[in-house]
Design a protein around this motif. Structure first.
Motif, PDB file in Angstrom:
ATOM      1  N   ASP A 153       9.762  -2.122   0.035  1.00  0.00           N
ATOM      2  CA  ASP A 153      10.308  -2.855  -1.099  1.00  0.00           C
ATOM      3  C   ASP A 153       9.429  -4.061  -1.415  1.00  0.00           C
ATOM      4  O   ASP A 153       9.768  -5.193  -1.121  1.00  0.00           O
ATOM      5  CB  ASP A 153      11.736  -3.309  -0.790  1.00  0.00           C
ATOM      6  CG  ASP A 153      12.421  -3.934  -1.995  1.00  0.00           C
ATOM      7  OD1 ASP A 153      12.024  -3.638  -3.133  1.00  0.00           O
ATOM      8  OD2 ASP A 153      13.356  -4.734  -1.784  1.00  0.00           O
ATOM      9  N   LYS A 154       8.290  -3.774  -2.001  1.00  0.00           N
ATOM     10  CA  LYS A 154       7.374  -4.842  -2.383  1.00  0.00           C
ATOM     11  C   LYS A 154       6.664  -4.391  -3.644  1.00  0.00           C
ATOM     12  O   LYS A 154       5.651  -3.721  -3.590  1.00  0.00           O
ATOM     13  CB  LYS A 154       6.387  -5.098  -1.243  1.00  0.00           C
ATOM     14  CG  LYS A 154       5.707  -6.433  -1.295  1.00  0.00           C
ATOM     15  CD  LYS A 154       4.963  -6.665   0.013  1.00  0.00           C
ATOM     16  CE  LYS A 154       4.263  -7.983  -0.002  1.00  0.00           C
ATOM     17  NZ  LYS A 154       3.470  -8.170   1.218  1.00  0.00           N
ATOM     18  N   PRO A 155       7.215  -4.747  -4.802  1.00  0.00           N
ATOM     19  CA  PRO A 155       6.617  -4.300  -6.064  1.00  0.00           C
ATOM     20  C   PRO A 155       5.178  -4.802  -6.213  1.00  0.00           C
ATOM     21  O   PRO A 155       4.826  -5.860  -5.733  1.00  0.00           O
ATOM     22  CB  PRO A 155       7.516  -4.901  -7.135  1.00  0.00           C
ATOM     23  CG  PRO A 155       8.602  -5.622  -6.459  1.00  0.00           C
ATOM     24  CD  PRO A 155       8.348  -5.606  -4.991  1.00  0.00           C
ATOM     25  N   ASN A 156       4.388  -4.002  -6.872  1.00  0.00           N
ATOM     26  CA  ASN A 156       3.000  -4.361  -7.183  1.00  0.00           C
ATOM     27  C   ASN A 156       2.142  -4.626  -5.950  1.00  0.00           C
ATOM     28  O   ASN A 156       1.241  -5.461  -5.988  1.00  0.00           O
ATOM     29  CB  ASN A 156       2.954  -5.594  -8.109  1.00  0.00           C
ATOM     30  CG  ASN A 156       3.748  -5.383  -9.362  1.00  0.00           C
ATOM     31  OD1 ASN A 156       3.747  -4.297  -9.931  1.00  0.00           O
ATOM     32  ND2 ASN A 156       4.458  -6.416  -9.800  1.00  0.00           N
ATOM     33  N   CYS A 157       2.431  -3.936  -4.868  1.00  0.00           N
ATOM     34  CA  CYS A 157       1.614  -4.136  -3.676  1.00  0.00           C
ATOM     35  C   CYS A 157       0.404  -3.208  -3.722  1.00  0.00           C
ATOM     36  O   CYS A 157       0.387  -2.224  -4.456  1.00  0.00           O
ATOM     37  CB  CYS A 157       2.418  -3.880  -2.411  1.00  0.00           C
ATOM     38  SG  CYS A 157       2.590  -2.143  -1.995  1.00  0.00           S
TER      39      CYS A 157
END
Length: 140
Positions: A31-35
């Motif tokens: 759950d880490k957008p734009n990773c």
């Protein structure tokens, strides 16, 4: 026509978490957008660091509790509490479950039952707490 995998299909796929599907499960729960890939790799490696710290504790009796807690909290933040707990029980040696459970209880992340680890459910009450780690964590 080929169907797409739905969340229900994926959840069934991860009912039994093991070495062959843990990486896909980690990617699904991340759950880490734009990773970028390297960030995922670094976060996933934290599970291995926790494993190494717990193994070192079992062998030498020394624990780097703050470092382990750091890795544990970050893992819980990026993968979710339930997912990180399941992944840890897949990766951690069963001889280290007592120490792991003690840290998970400290962070309020230890469930009554950890479901679907190598085809079995792990019952929390079957694992004792580590008294030495309890003492250390009480002093924090």
């Amino acid at each position: 026509m080929l169907g797409t995998l739905t969340n229900i299909d994926l959840n069934f796929m991860f009912d039994d978490l093991n070495d062959s599907n843990i990486l896909l499960y980690a990617a699904k729960c991340y759950d880490k957008p734009n990773c970028i890939d390297s960030e995922f790799d670094d976060d996933y490696k934290r599970i291995r660091y926790i494993k190494r710290l717990l193994h070192r504790y079992r062998i030498s009796g020394e624990i780097k509790e703050r470092l382990l807690l750091n890795h544990l909290v970050i893992t819980q933040n990026v993968f979710g509490v339930e997912a990180s707990t399941r992944m840890l029980f897949v990766r951690i040696d069963p001889r280290d479950y007592s120490a792991l459970k003690t840290f998970l209880v400290y962070t309020s992340a230890m469930p009554e039952i950890v479901e679907g680890i190598y085809g079995e459910d792990i019952i929390s009450s079957d694992i004792s707490l580590d008294p030495k780690i309890i003492d250390i964590l009480r002093r924090l």
